[in-house]
Design a protein around this motif. Structure first.
Motif, PDB file in Angstrom:
ATOM      1  N   TYR A   1       0.893  -1.110   0.008  1.00 25.84           N
ATOM      2  CA  TYR A   1       0.075   0.024   0.027  1.00 25.84           C
ATOM      3  C   TYR A   1       0.905   1.263   0.042  1.00 25.84           C
ATOM      4  CZ  TYR A   1      -3.741   3.572   0.989  1.00 25.84           C
ATOM      5  OH  TYR A   1      -4.341   4.455   1.351  1.00 25.84           O
ATOM      6  N   PHE A   2       0.653   2.202  -1.052  1.00 30.26           N
ATOM      7  CA  PHE A   2       1.361   3.433  -1.065  1.00 30.26           C
ATOM      8  C   PHE A   2       0.549   4.341  -0.676  1.00 30.26           C
ATOM      9  CE2 PHE A   2       5.402   4.570  -3.279  1.00 30.26           C
ATOM     10  CZ  PHE A   2       5.515   5.784  -2.800  1.00 30.26           C
ATOM     11  N   ALA A   3       0.991   5.110   0.621  1.00 29.79           N
ATOM     12  CA  ALA A   3       0.356   6.143   1.249  1.00 29.79           C
ATOM     13  C   ALA A   3       0.816   7.709   1.197  1.00 29.79           C
ATOM     14  CB  ALA A   3       0.038   5.737   2.811  1.00 29.79           C
TER      15      ALA A   3
ATOM     16  N   ARG B   1       1.062   6.390 -11.964  1.00 28.54           N
ATOM     17  CA  ARG B   1       2.355   5.959 -12.264  1.00 28.54           C
ATOM     18  C   ARG B   1       2.471   4.473 -11.892  1.00 28.54           C
ATOM     19  NH1 ARG B   1       6.005  10.022  -8.883  1.00 28.54           N
ATOM     20  NH2 ARG B   1       7.802   8.720  -9.527  1.00 28.54           N
ATOM     21  N   LEU B   2       2.170   4.059 -10.916  1.00 29.17           N
ATOM     22  CA  LEU B   2       2.147   2.580 -10.290  1.00 29.17           C
ATOM     23  C   LEU B   2       1.480   1.654 -11.391  1.00 29.17           C
ATOM     24  CD1 LEU B   2       1.615   2.922  -6.423  1.00 29.17           C
ATOM     25  CD2 LEU B   2       3.779   2.533  -8.003  1.00 29.17           C
TER      26      LEU B   2
ATOM     27  N   PRO C   1      -2.990  -6.602 -12.042  1.00 29.69           N
ATOM     28  CA  PRO C   1      -4.287  -5.932 -12.346  1.00 29.69           C
ATOM     29  C   PRO C   1      -4.263  -4.483 -11.613  1.00 29.69           C
ATOM     30  CG  PRO C   1      -4.554  -7.922 -11.079  1.00 29.69           C
ATOM     31  CD  PRO C   1      -3.335  -7.986 -11.003  1.00 29.69           C
ATOM     32  N   GLU C   2      -5.054  -3.669 -12.105  1.00 30.31           N
ATOM     33  CA  GLU C   2      -5.079  -2.274 -11.808  1.00 30.31           C
ATOM     34  C   GLU C   2      -4.933  -1.993 -10.288  1.00 30.31           C
ATOM     35  OE1 GLU C   2      -8.296   0.921 -12.665  1.00 30.31           O
ATOM     36  OE2 GLU C   2      -6.922   1.209 -14.370  1.00 30.31           O
ATOM     37  N   PHE C   3      -4.153  -1.083  -9.892  1.00 28.53           N
ATOM     38  CA  PHE C   3      -4.203  -0.885  -8.445  1.00 28.53           C
ATOM     39  C   PHE C   3      -5.491  -0.271  -7.879  1.00 28.53           C
ATOM     40  CE2 PHE C   3       0.364  -1.486  -8.811  1.00 28.53           C
ATOM     41  CZ  PHE C   3       0.974  -1.382  -7.855  1.00 28.53           C
TER      42      PHE C   3
ATOM     43  N   ALA D   1      -2.470  -1.282  -3.665  1.00 31.09           N
ATOM     44  CA  ALA D   1      -3.310  -0.166  -3.490  1.00 31.09           C
ATOM     45  C   ALA D   1      -2.489   1.046  -3.102  1.00 31.09           C
ATOM     46  CB  ALA D   1      -4.463  -0.423  -2.335  1.00 31.09           C
ATOM     47  N   VAL D   2      -3.142   2.186  -3.519  1.00 29.74           N
ATOM     48  CA  VAL D   2      -2.567   3.445  -3.377  1.00 29.74           C
ATOM     49  C   VAL D   2      -3.419   4.482  -2.917  1.00 29.74           C
ATOM     50  CG1 VAL D   2      -2.843   4.167  -5.812  1.00 29.74           C
ATOM     51  CG2 VAL D   2      -1.072   5.486  -4.330  1.00 29.74           C
ATOM     52  N   GLY D   3      -3.268   5.241  -1.786  1.00 29.72           N
ATOM     53  CA  GLY D   3      -4.188   6.386  -1.482  1.00 29.72           C
ATOM     54  C   GLY D   3      -3.843   7.215  -0.325  1.00 29.72           C
ATOM     55  N   THR D   4      -4.644   7.933   0.236  1.00 33.80           N
ATOM     56  CA  THR D   4      -4.157   8.842   1.441  1.00 33.80           C
ATOM     57  C   THR D   4      -3.696   8.036   2.624  1.00 33.80           C
ATOM     58  OG1 THR D   4      -6.440   9.235   2.143  1.00 33.80           O
ATOM     59  CG2 THR D   4      -5.554  10.701   0.427  1.00 33.80           C
ATOM     60  N   VAL D   5      -2.809   8.706   3.206  1.00 31.31           N
ATOM     61  CA  VAL D   5      -2.555   8.134   4.787  1.00 31.31           C
ATOM     62  C   VAL D   5      -3.470   7.892   5.691  1.00 31.31           C
ATOM     63  CG1 VAL D   5      -1.535  10.275   5.717  1.00 31.31           C
ATOM     64  CG2 VAL D   5      -0.420   8.325   6.330  1.00 31.31           C
ATOM     65  N   ASP D   6      -4.511   8.862   5.660  1.00 26.74           N
ATOM     66  CA  ASP D   6      -5.498   8.663   6.539  1.00 26.74           C
ATOM     67  C   ASP D   6      -6.258   7.314   6.585  1.00 26.74           C
ATOM     68  OD1 ASP D   6      -6.532  11.929   6.511  1.00 26.74           O
ATOM     69  OD2 ASP D   6      -5.419  11.239   4.871  1.00 26.74           O
TER      70      ASP D   6
END
Length: 845
Positions: free
Chosen positions: A318-320, A333-334, A344-346, A390-395
């Motif tokens: 997971y990229f936060a 980018r990922l 598969p798509e992140f 997955a990628v998203g906010t640190v929250d």
């Protein structure tokens, strides 16, 4: 009702008929087996890393561990074998007549008690049963029973029964528990458990998820009166369900070096990338990468994450990131990096992900589940953290250690991943406290972590290292920069430096224009008179709108037809923000930039966005953030710049901060120290000045009252963070949410929980009368839902939850109707909206 003496045969038969779901009817035993089967299928098919971890924790084989977890999970609803549940209201009335007659004969009080919680009763029954049967020691039994007692995370208690009724129900409970044991056939039970927090947290997430999977209306098992036969059928359906939901993993790319992952020539790797490539064999549990903006930290971190997955048997990462905008760009980018590996798509995970990724918004149905939120978690957006990549906010990951309902699911999603947190310096004392607690739980759950920063103060680094290792750091913090800090498998802290990717010298200019928008606009026009792209970064939306309005007026007066203007801040509707964000990236991240332009923006452009400007003009901010802002200037070597702009230049707008809102956003002490550093230095050299500049600004100067104001404020923020986070993990005890006041007793899943300290916000849909009428009449039509979502915006107002939408995709949002060009939110807040300027707040209208 008269309570009769009932023989064992009658009770045996009735136990097998007790209901677990009423609409449609499903025997309690079958539902219990369904949930246990889902737990086993999830561990076998979707989370082998957690299975391995639990097996090592118990010193048992993976086969035995799977059977044990399946058995414990299946026992979760034994508390439904209680008259307060079996005889309640409409559910009882809908049962087949033969079952109703049996329950009447057994006895008990009819009706419904809001205070009775079957899971609390399950905890009581199971703890006693496991101890009495010598299946578990007291500590393990208490941890397992307590997790079960909290799996709906609602308050309540069990209720007493008369002695004869209790005897009958206790007998039936014993029958059911023996049938469950027969279905899962655990050959051994754990004789030791090294870490109860690891076991408890893993079981917590598995149980909640499995209960929801088994409660889905599509979970249909062929019925059989033979328990073993039914269990076989349930295992088959559970396996198919786990696969259908999308938890099955793809194969990670098997690459030897960083250059191979990106198809690069290894000779041209940047220094930090080369260093990470060399040190990756150490398989660090915690890695901190510090380097200047644009030095390739992201590529190094992604490569390291892939290699750590291999080293620790993890499935993904997971990229936060700090904001939705930076998450969106990283998501693209990922996907570009991993598409060639048939990954598969992140999944994209933040509050506005639906504005970027089209989701299936159709309601999932469930059969009799009490948790409305359950099916929502199985939608593509909601299950993002349970997905492989997955990628998203640190929250989103912060909430895994906050007192939010069903937070164990978020932690469950991390157990098979490497966690990457970007821009880790960017978070205040409140958020940092919660991130430190997250790092402590990552240590317990063996989750490798990578932290990225360009400007991380030494004290904050020490706190992060201590949180992850659980120990005071026994080595001095290296003054080197760029710096790679690693915690190896033995817990040793290793620090390695490398050369800079490039050296950039920014010419500094201090302008006393902090509170003068008119002159600020004049200066921006002057600086771009001969061409070039200028980023004018303001600290508030109001100032950004104000100076943009002045620039637009002056452009019209001077016939500046060659000047392109754009305003970008956070107070746009979702549709407009996505459009402007894309325009900003298209305009400033490629080789074909405008000949002359000004982007007026707020902090949304400050970090992680890959954009490039010729000149930076910014209101005063802390030195570390100024260095971040500088990273958006002269970023790409391939950019063509006007002949008149020969060196990178930063124009800092200073002035009386008491007359500016900047003093409410940043600490005055830090602002004044930053201003002093700027006055004493004519240039900012990156990376040479990064460490000394940050050290100077954040150090204490004498008995400065502004410093103590900062110190007290940060202490209060830290205390606020501690009040909403779960306890630290302990090997001999498992934290239980039921021991705390829940923050989710009202209808909003996240009510009372804030991942950032700020004024309360509400997501508001700006509607015309026609839009509201169409939505009310056609809530299932995708294009109408999309239009409502595109018109939504987050505003700093606190609309009572009962005035918001209560169901569907817009649940929790407030529909604000337009009247005379104004959208009224509440008695003291209304906004005027324009797609070019965004929302402008109006008070008292």
């Amino acid at each position: 009702m008269e309570e009769n003496q009932i023989d064992g045969s009658f009770l045996n038969e009735t136990a097998m008929l007790l209901w677990g779901k009423s609409d449609p009817y499903e025997p309690l035993l079958h539902h219990m087996i369904d949930v246990g089967a889902c737990a086993e299928a999830y561990l076998r098919k979707a989370n082998r890393p957690l299975l391995k971890l639990l097996s090592e924790n118990f010193h048992m084989s993976e086969v035995d561990t799977t059977a044990f977890i399946g058995y414990v999970t299946a026992c979760h609803d034994i508390g439904k074998a209680h008259p307060s549940f079996q005889l309640k209201g409409d559910a009882f009335a809908s049962l087949p007549e033969n079952i109703k007659s049996r329950l009447k004969a057994i006895g008990g009080s009819f009706g419904f008690s809001a205070n009775f919680r079957h899971e609390k009763y399950s905890k009581q029954i199971l703890y006693e049963y496991w101890i009495r049967s010598n299946l578990m020691d007291a500590n393990l039994a208490l941890a397992a029973a307590s997790v079960i007692g909290d799996h709906h995370q609602k308050s309540g208690s069990s209720l007493p029964m008369t002695s004869k009724v209790e005897k009958n129900y206790r007998y039936m409970q014993g029958v059911l528990l023996e049938e469950v044991k027969k279905a899962f056939a655990p050959s051994v039970f754990p004789e030791r458990c090294d870490d109860l927090s690891l076991f408890g947290e893993g079981l917590n997430g598995i149980l909640i998820l499995s209960d929801w999977l088994a409660s889905n209306e599509k979970f249909n098992v062929q019925v059989s009166d033979d328990t073993s036969e039914y269990a076989k059928n349930a295992f088959r359906v559970a396996k198919n369900t786990v696969e259908a939901v999308g938890f099955v993993k793809s194969r990670l790319p098997d690459v030897n070096g960083l250059a191979e992952l990106y198809d690069w020539d290894a000779r041209y790797l940047r220094p930090m990338q080369k260093l990470v490539d060399q040190e990756v064999s150490k398989a660090p549990k915690l890695t901190i990468i510090e380097d200047s903006p644009g030095a390739g930290k992201t590529e190094a971190a992604v490569f390291l994450a892939v290699k750590l997955c291999k080293s620790y048997g993890k499935d993904g990462f997971y990229f936060a990131l700090p904001t939705a905008a930076t998450s969106n760009q990283m998501w693209e980018r990922l996907n570009n990096i991993f598409s060639k590996f048939s990954i598969p798509e992140f999944r994209l995970m933040h509050g506005m992900a639906w504005s970027v990724v089209q989701d299936d918004y159709k309601e999932n149905n469930q059969k009799g589940s009490e948790d409305e939120i359950g099916p929502e978690w199985l939608r593509p957006m909601r299950k993002a953290l349970l997905s492989q990549f997955a990628v998203g906010t640190v929250d989103q990951v912060m909430m895994s250690v906050m007192k939010v309902r069903f937070r164990p699911l978020r932690m469950l999603g991390l157990t098979d991943k490497v966690l990457v947190i970007d821009e880790v310096h960017a978070y205040d004392a409140y958020m940092s406290e919660i991130i430190e607690r997250l790092l402590a739980w990552c240590r317990t759950l063996h989750i490798p972590v990578i932290l990225l920063s360009a400007t991380l103060p030494d004290e904050k680094k020490k706190e992060f290292l201590k949180a992850y290792t659980g120990l005071e750091i026994g080595v001095p913090i290296s003054p080197g920069y760029p710096l790679l800090t690693m915690v190896d498998k033995a817990g040793n802290v290793i620090q390695k430096t490398c050369g800079p990717f490039k050296k950039t010298e920014y010419s500094l200019h201090i302008l006393p224009l902090l509170n003068d928008l008119e002159k600020t606009a004049d200066k921006a026009l002057e600086l771009t008179e001969n061409g070039g792209n200028l980023c004018l970064m303001m600290n508030t939306v109001k100032d950004a709108q104000g100076v943009y309005r002045i620039l637009k007026r002056k452009k019209q007066i001077t016939d500046g037809s060659d000047l392109e203007l754009l305003l970008y801040h956070a107070r746009f509707t979702a549709g407009d923000r996505q459009r402007i964000e894309k325009l900003c990236l298209d305009r400033y991240s490629g080789k074909q930039r405008p000949k002359r332009s000004i982007l007026v923006c707020t902090q949304v452009v400050e970090q992680s966005l890959d954009v490039d400007f010729d000149i930076l003009m910014t209101q005063l901010c802390p030195i570390d953030l100024l260095i971040q802002r500088a990273g958006r200037e002269w970023r790409h070597d391939y950019s063509v710049r006007p002949e008149s702009i020969t060196v990178p230049q930063i124009y800092v707008l200073t002035g009386d901060i008491k007359k500016s809102p900047v003093g409410l956003i940043y600490y005055p002490y830090i602002l004044h120290k930053t201003e002093k550093w700027l006055e004493a230095n004519k240039v900012l050299q990156v990376p040479e000045d990064v460490r000394p500049a940050i050290a100077y600004v954040y150090s204490q100067t004498g008995d400065d009252p502004e410093y103590f104001e900062k110190f007290l404020s940060e202490a209060q923020m830290k205390t606020s963070g501690e009040s909403c986070e779960i306890d630290e993990p302990m090997a001999d005890e498992y934290y239980l949410m039921e021991n705390e006041a829940l923050l989710s007793e009202d209808k909003d899943e996240y009510a009372g929980v804030a991942t950032r300290l700020s004024r309360p916000t509400t997501r508001v849909v700006l509607c015309t009368d026609e839009m509201i009428e169409e939505y009310r009449n056609n809530q299932c039509l995708q294009f109408i839902i999309n239009r409502m979502l595109d018109h939504s915006i987050s505003l700093d107002c606190d609309v009572p939850y009962d005035k918001r939408e209560q169901k569907g995709v817009l649940k929790g949002m407030y529909l604000a109707q337009e009247g005379n060009g104004i959208y009224r939110i509440d008695d003291v807040c209304a906004v005027r909206y324009d797609s070019e300027y965004g929302a402008e707040k109006i008070r008292g209208n």
